[in-house]
Write an enzyme that holds these catalytic residues in place. Structure first.
Site, short mmCIF file in Angstrom:
data_model
loop_
_atom_site.label_atom_id
_atom_site.label_comp_id
_atom_site.label_asym_id
_atom_site.label_seq_id
_atom_site.Cartn_x
_atom_site.Cartn_y
_atom_site.Cartn_z
CE LYS A 286 -3.90 -2.11 2.44
NZ LYS A 286 -4.83 -2.00 3.61
N GLY A 287 0.41 2.26 -0.70
CA GLY A 287 1.14 3.51 -0.78
C GLY A 287 0.22 4.69 -0.53
NE ARG A 288 3.08 10.17 -2.91
CZ ARG A 288 4.25 9.68 -3.27
NH1 ARG A 288 4.88 8.84 -2.46
NH2 ARG A 288 4.78 10.01 -4.43
CE1 TYR A 289 -0.44 10.68 -4.85
CE2 TYR A 289 1.45 9.44 -5.66
CZ TYR A 289 0.86 10.64 -5.29
OH TYR A 289 1.58 11.80 -5.36
CB VAL A 292 0.96 -2.50 -5.18
CG1 VAL A 292 1.61 -3.34 -6.29
CG2 VAL A 292 1.34 -1.04 -5.35
CE LYS A 305 1.25 3.59 -7.50
NZ LYS A 305 2.43 4.43 -7.82
CG ASP A 406 8.77 9.61 -4.13
OD1 ASP A 406 9.50 9.86 -3.15
OD2 ASP A 406 7.69 9.01 -4.03
#
Length: 576
Positions: A286-289, A292, A305, A406
């Site tokens: 999991k990410g900020r957006y 996955v 994603k 990034d």
């Protein structure tokens, strides 16, 4: 005198003639003295003639004669047969156990020879329901008188005895079955092993250019999970399905479907139906957006994603960057396509790329120690990917330079051949983006932000400034990798100076005010010393001092060439 001689000859002739007249077959002779052929044939065809000769050649006897049930140990009535060649007496036990006795004679030689030779007085086991016979023949007048021949004791034939060598038969059958089973088991094992190796090679062929870097322990569940997929139908219902990567058409699909010259992604017409062809299997991050997921498409593992609908701008930005002409590179995450779909009454934005089972560089460093060869291979592959992003390719369909903005170990994926590829282009920009949009300096991961981003002194309208920020972040990633090569436990940059989730002010104080940097490895080896100097130049406080990506690559290659533990190929690149 002459008359006396003639009379003597005549008398002799008559005497000889009278002697030959008594022998059959010699009464008719040819003129040459040989017996007549007609007489021979007559003698051969007439059985009575043979019997007459036998009578003359063999003596004849008288014999007792009786048949059951008149015959027995106490018989009172017996007949007599004459002109016999043989006399006999017999004892017979029938299959039901009844004893029968008989006396008689044989007048034929053939009959006598056949019968007198079939006596079975010997003891032994016989087939079930078979009888017993003992017959004795003799040649003398009334010689078949007296007691009858003895028979062996009756055997209980209700159960057929098992032969004494039956255990050998059972043993041979058992050993044969075991031998065939062993051969079959070995064959199945070899076939399964061959199939697994073939599937693993197919996965390596798709996920990386060379597999010689891998040790055998990588052919485990972590890698083979990409080749054998238990598909949980997240869209089309539940179920279990096994597919082999060796039968995949993903590689051919990509090679034949990409638009001419783009080198990245599927045609838009294909992407519009891509979500219907992908089955989600499990969430891997999991990410900020968003999230996955590992999914299955055309029998291949893919990374999906999933962006939240509120982050559509990031999805569009990343899709646009991935669709850039000539972006495809072995150290850039391979892009398949993007699509919009609805799931649980919510709109989802999908970005589909290749799946790398070893995960991110951050995860890899947390569980693995590195050799200097592995360290150099990782560093060079990251620099190669960043160099490809930062480079302008001029031409009719050229590629613009791209700044990632990034760079960090969590946004770098490790391939199964030991190299790395750069992922997550949600913040990436080109010159056109910089010129057309007012961008914020403070975007990215705070721990990896450069000093000019933290104190907001960078020129946001200058594209080259963003590339300098990428080089600063790259130096921190190289520091993480070199720390793993020294055998020390993984720690993120500034772990001793900043909290676990630092704020902008925390990082600004550490990086800008205090001018602190991560402590380089205390190694005296020339390669480690060279990497320490390279890191110091790349995370310098002054952006103009930082080295470009091409210079960093050349420095790493020079260090690798002078280190005997790092293997180079014929192209003077670090071999995988």
């Amino acid at each position: 005198m002459a008359d006396a001689v003639i009379v003597g000859y005549l008398f002799t002739f008559l005497l000889i003639n009278s002697c030959y007249a008594g022998l059959p077959g010699l009464d008719n002779t040819d003129t040459d003295g040989s017996p007549s052929t007609q007489s021979d044939n007559h003698l051969r065809d007439d059985p009575s003639s043979i019997d007459k000769m036998v009578v003359q050649l063999y003596p004849r006897y008288k014999c007792h004669q009786c048949e059951p049930p008149d015959c027995g140990p106490e018989e009172t009535m017996m007949g007599v047969c004459r002109d016999a060649l043989y006399c006999y007496k017999s004892s017979v036990r029938a299959s039901d156990g009844t004893l029968r006795y008989s006396r008689g004679c044989f007048t034929s030689v053939d009959q006598a020879q056949f019968t007198c030779r079939t006596s079975q007085p010997a003891l032994g086991l016989r087939k079930r329901h078979a009888g017993q016979l003992n017959i004795k023949c003799c040649q003398d007048d009334m010689c078949n008188a007296g007691s009858f021949p003895d028979l062996p004791p009756a055997v209980d034939t209700s159960i057929e005895p098992v032969p004494s060598n039956a255990w050998k038969l059972w043993l041979s059958v058992t050993l044969s079955v075991l031998f065939v089973s062993a051969i079959g088991g070995i064959g199945i094992f070899l076939l399964r092993r061959s199939h697994r190796l073939r599937v693993s090679r197919a996965a390596l062929h798709k996920l990386g250019p060379d597999s010689s870097y891998l040790s055998t322990n990588l052919y485990g569940p972590l890698v083979t999970s990409t080749c054998y997929e238990g598909l949980e139908g997240s869209q089309n219902g539940g179920g279990l399905k096994a597919v082999a990567a060796g039968d995949s058409t993903l590689r051919e699909y990509l090679e034949s479907s990409v638009t001419s010259g783009s080198g990245s992604g599927l045609p838009l017409m294909v992407q519009r139906t891509l979500a219907k062809q992908v089955t989600l299997i499990d969430c891997v991050g999991k990410g900020r957006y968003g999230e996955v997921w590992r999914g299955s498409w055309c029998a291949d593992s893919v990374a999906v994603k999933i962006f939240f609908s509120r982050d559509e701008a990031s999805w569009r930005r990343e899709t646009e960057v991935y669709s850039t002409v000539l972006l495809r590179h072995e150290n850039i995450l391979a892009y398949i396509g993007s699509d919009m779909t609805s799931r649980n009454s919510c709109t989802q934005l999908w970005l589909i790329t290749h799946f790398h089972p070893l995960g991110s560089l951050y995860e890899y460093l947390n569980r693995s120690a590195l050799s200097r060869h592995q360290m150099m291979l990782i560093c060079l592959s990251i620099v190669n990917g960043l160099l490809h992003l930062h480079t302008d390719i001029h031409g009719t369909q050229g590629k613009p330079a791209i700044a990632h903005r990034d760079i960090k170990s969590k946004n770098i994926l490790v391939k199964v051949n030991g190299e790395c590829c750069i992922a997550d282009f949600g913040l990436a920009v080109t010159r056109r983006h910089v010129q057309q949009h007012q961008l914020s300096a403070r975007q990215g991961t705070k721990r990896y932000m450069s000093p000019e981003m933290l104190d907001q002194s960078m020129n946001v309208q200058c594209f080259d400034a963003y590339r300098k920020c990428d080089v600063y972040a790259l130096a921190l990633v190289v520091w993480e990798v070199t720390r793993g090569a020294t055998g020390r436990e993984y720690r993120p940059p500034y772990h001793e100076l900043a909290p676990q989730d630092p704020s902008f002010e925390d990082m600004r104080k550490v990086v800008c005010v205090d001018g602190a940097r991560p402590e380089p490895p205390q190694e005296t080896h020339p390669t480690m010393v060279g990497l320490t100097n390279l890191m110091r130049e790349c995370w310098h406080q002054n952006p103009s001092v930082r080295l470009p990506a091409l210079r960093i690559k050349k420095t790493l290659l020079k260090l690798a060439a002078n280190d005997n533990s790092i293997h180079l190929n014929e192209d003077n690149e670090v071999s995988v």
